[in-house]
Design an enzyme around this catalytic site. Structure first.
Site, PDB file in Angstrom:
ATOM      1  N   ASP A 153       0.857  -1.182   0.000  1.00  0.00           N
ATOM      2  CA  ASP A 153       0.000   0.000   0.000  1.00  0.00           C
ATOM      3  C   ASP A 153       0.897   1.237   0.000  1.00  0.00           C
ATOM      4  O   ASP A 153       1.878   1.310   0.745  1.00  0.00           O
ATOM      5  CB  ASP A 153      -0.902  -0.004   1.237  1.00  0.00           C
ATOM      6  CG  ASP A 153      -2.002   1.024   1.154  1.00  0.00           C
ATOM      7  OD1 ASP A 153      -3.180   0.633   1.093  1.00  0.00           O
ATOM      8  OD2 ASP A 153      -1.680   2.244   1.150  1.00  0.00           O
ATOM      9  N   ILE A 154       0.556   2.205  -0.844  1.00  0.00           N
ATOM     10  CA  ILE A 154       1.406   3.403  -0.978  1.00  0.00           C
ATOM     11  C   ILE A 154       1.342   4.298   0.270  1.00  0.00           C
ATOM     12  O   ILE A 154       2.277   5.054   0.541  1.00  0.00           O
ATOM     13  CB  ILE A 154       1.020   4.182  -2.267  1.00  0.00           C
ATOM     14  CG1 ILE A 154       2.167   5.025  -2.779  1.00  0.00           C
ATOM     15  CG2 ILE A 154      -0.228   5.007  -2.071  1.00  0.00           C
ATOM     16  CD1 ILE A 154       1.961   5.564  -4.185  1.00  0.00           C
TER      17      ILE A 154
ATOM     18  N   VAL B 231     -10.435   3.594  -3.495  1.00  0.00           N
ATOM     19  CA  VAL B 231     -10.108   3.051  -4.820  1.00  0.00           C
ATOM     20  C   VAL B 231     -11.178   2.018  -5.181  1.00  0.00           C
ATOM     21  O   VAL B 231     -11.368   1.022  -4.455  1.00  0.00           O
ATOM     22  CB  VAL B 231      -8.704   2.414  -4.839  1.00  0.00           C
ATOM     23  CG1 VAL B 231      -8.421   1.793  -6.208  1.00  0.00           C
ATOM     24  CG2 VAL B 231      -7.633   3.449  -4.497  1.00  0.00           C
TER      25      VAL B 231
ATOM     26  N   ASN C 274     -12.969  -2.490   2.470  1.00  0.00           N
ATOM     27  CA  ASN C 274     -13.808  -1.305   2.601  1.00  0.00           C
ATOM     28  C   ASN C 274     -14.756  -1.259   1.412  1.00  0.00           C
ATOM     29  O   ASN C 274     -14.337  -1.504   0.272  1.00  0.00           O
ATOM     30  CB  ASN C 274     -12.939  -0.037   2.619  1.00  0.00           C
ATOM     31  CG  ASN C 274     -12.008   0.010   3.826  1.00  0.00           C
ATOM     32  OD1 ASN C 274     -12.378  -0.407   4.920  1.00  0.00           O
ATOM     33  ND2 ASN C 274     -10.796   0.492   3.625  1.00  0.00           N
TER      34      ASN C 274
ATOM     35  N   HIS D  29      -7.161  -5.476   2.321  1.00  0.00           N
ATOM     36  CA  HIS D  29      -6.014  -4.918   3.032  1.00  0.00           C
ATOM     37  C   HIS D  29      -5.484  -6.011   3.959  1.00  0.00           C
ATOM     38  O   HIS D  29      -6.275  -6.672   4.655  1.00  0.00           O
ATOM     39  CB  HIS D  29      -6.430  -3.736   3.896  1.00  0.00           C
ATOM     40  CG  HIS D  29      -6.889  -2.527   3.137  1.00  0.00           C
ATOM     41  ND1 HIS D  29      -6.071  -1.451   2.871  1.00  0.00           N
ATOM     42  CD2 HIS D  29      -8.087  -2.227   2.583  1.00  0.00           C
ATOM     43  CE1 HIS D  29      -6.760  -0.532   2.202  1.00  0.00           C
ATOM     44  NE2 HIS D  29      -7.982  -0.978   2.016  1.00  0.00           N
TER      45      HIS D  29
ATOM     46  N   HIS E 220     -10.378  -4.846  -3.244  1.00  0.00           N
ATOM     47  CA  HIS E 220      -9.080  -5.194  -2.663  1.00  0.00           C
ATOM     48  C   HIS E 220      -9.228  -5.591  -1.210  1.00  0.00           C
ATOM     49  O   HIS E 220     -10.081  -5.074  -0.493  1.00  0.00           O
ATOM     50  CB  HIS E 220      -8.074  -4.047  -2.794  1.00  0.00           C
ATOM     51  CG  HIS E 220      -8.577  -2.712  -2.307  1.00  0.00           C
ATOM     52  ND1 HIS E 220      -9.415  -1.916  -3.062  1.00  0.00           N
ATOM     53  CD2 HIS E 220      -8.372  -2.032  -1.150  1.00  0.00           C
ATOM     54  CE1 HIS E 220      -9.691  -0.819  -2.392  1.00  0.00           C
ATOM     55  NE2 HIS E 220      -9.071  -0.862  -1.214  1.00  0.00           N
TER      56      HIS E 220
HETATM   57  P1  DGP Z   1      -9.515   1.866   0.318  1.00  0.00           P
HETATM   58  O1  DGP Z   1      -9.716   3.018   1.245  1.00  0.00           O
HETATM   59  O2  DGP Z   1      -9.954   0.572   0.948  1.00  0.00           O
HETATM   60  O3  DGP Z   1     -10.097   2.096  -1.057  1.00  0.00           O
HETATM   61  O4  DGP Z   1      -7.953   1.748   0.174  1.00  0.00           O
HETATM   62  C1  DGP Z   1      -7.243   2.129  -0.957  1.00  0.00           C
HETATM   63  C2  DGP Z   1      -5.781   1.991  -0.620  1.00  0.00           C
HETATM   64  O5  DGP Z   1      -5.059   2.102  -1.826  1.00  0.00           O
HETATM   65  C3  DGP Z   1      -5.233   3.087   0.302  1.00  0.00           C
HETATM   66  O6  DGP Z   1      -4.791   2.478   1.517  1.00  0.00           O
HETATM   67  C4  DGP Z   1      -4.067   3.699  -0.437  1.00  0.00           C
HETATM   68  C5  DGP Z   1      -3.823   2.737  -1.575  1.00  0.00           C
HETATM   69  N1  DGP Z   1      -3.424   3.362  -2.831  1.00  0.00           N
HETATM   70  C6  DGP Z   1      -4.045   4.386  -3.468  1.00  0.00           C
HETATM   71  N2  DGP Z   1      -3.411   4.679  -4.619  1.00  0.00           N
HETATM   72  C7  DGP Z   1      -2.374   3.804  -4.710  1.00  0.00           C
HETATM   73  C8  DGP Z   1      -1.362   3.613  -5.680  1.00  0.00           C
HETATM   74  O7  DGP Z   1      -1.269   4.282  -6.716  1.00  0.00           O
HETATM   75  N3  DGP Z   1      -0.459   2.618  -5.420  1.00  0.00           N
HETATM   76  C9  DGP Z   1      -0.521   1.852  -4.297  1.00  0.00           C
HETATM   77  N4  DGP Z   1       0.419   0.922  -4.152  1.00  0.00           N
HETATM   78  N5  DGP Z   1      -1.476   2.000  -3.370  1.00  0.00           N
HETATM   79  C10 DGP Z   1      -2.390   2.966  -3.573  1.00  0.00           C
END
Ligand code: DGP
Length: 114
Positions: free
Chosen positions: A30-31, A96, A87, A102, A100
């Protein structure tokens, strides 16, 4: 989905620290990590939310949780403990819109992570 960030990661158009992949699933860092270990486990297929999972995706969540279980062992957080969560939609904290899981661990988690 051409403008989906996670589809772009799955197809290699956008970079990510990939730690697992097979023909259906991919996992990466996660970024914006909310814990020392914070991985995302996604299907290659674009499924916007948990609500959009259909009968034709039968078994997919099982496969995603099996990847979470394997990664927890590989990352040595299986015994200390970890959290797996999805989520869904705005009240669920989804940002997003590509399904997915977590995988969080490496510290004593509270409910402040979300
Ligand atoms: P959610 O809130 O459940 O939709 O989590 C989305 C997660 O995605 C959040 O923890 C940050 C991660 N995220 C968003 N953009 C990117 C990206 O471009 N790359 C990566 N690796 N993670 C991302």
């Amino acid at each position: 989905m051409t403008d989906c960030i996670f589809c772009k990661i799955a197809s290699g158009i956008l970079p990510a620290s990939i730690i697992y992949q097979d023909e259906k699933i991919i996992a990466f860092d996660d970024i914006y990590p909310k814990a020392p270990t914070h991985k995302l486990i996604i299907p290659r297929k674009h499924i916007a939310t948990l609500n959009d999972l259909s009968a034709e995706d039968k078994g997919l969540i099982d496969e995603m949780t099996a990847v979470a279980q394997k990664l927890a062992v590989d990352l040595k957080i299986d015994q200390s403990g970890y959290r797996v969560l999805i989520n869904c939609n705005p009240d669920g904290g989804q940002v997003v819109y590509h399904l997915h899981l977590h995988l969080l661990g490496g510290k004593r988690l509270t409910f402040k992570e979300w």
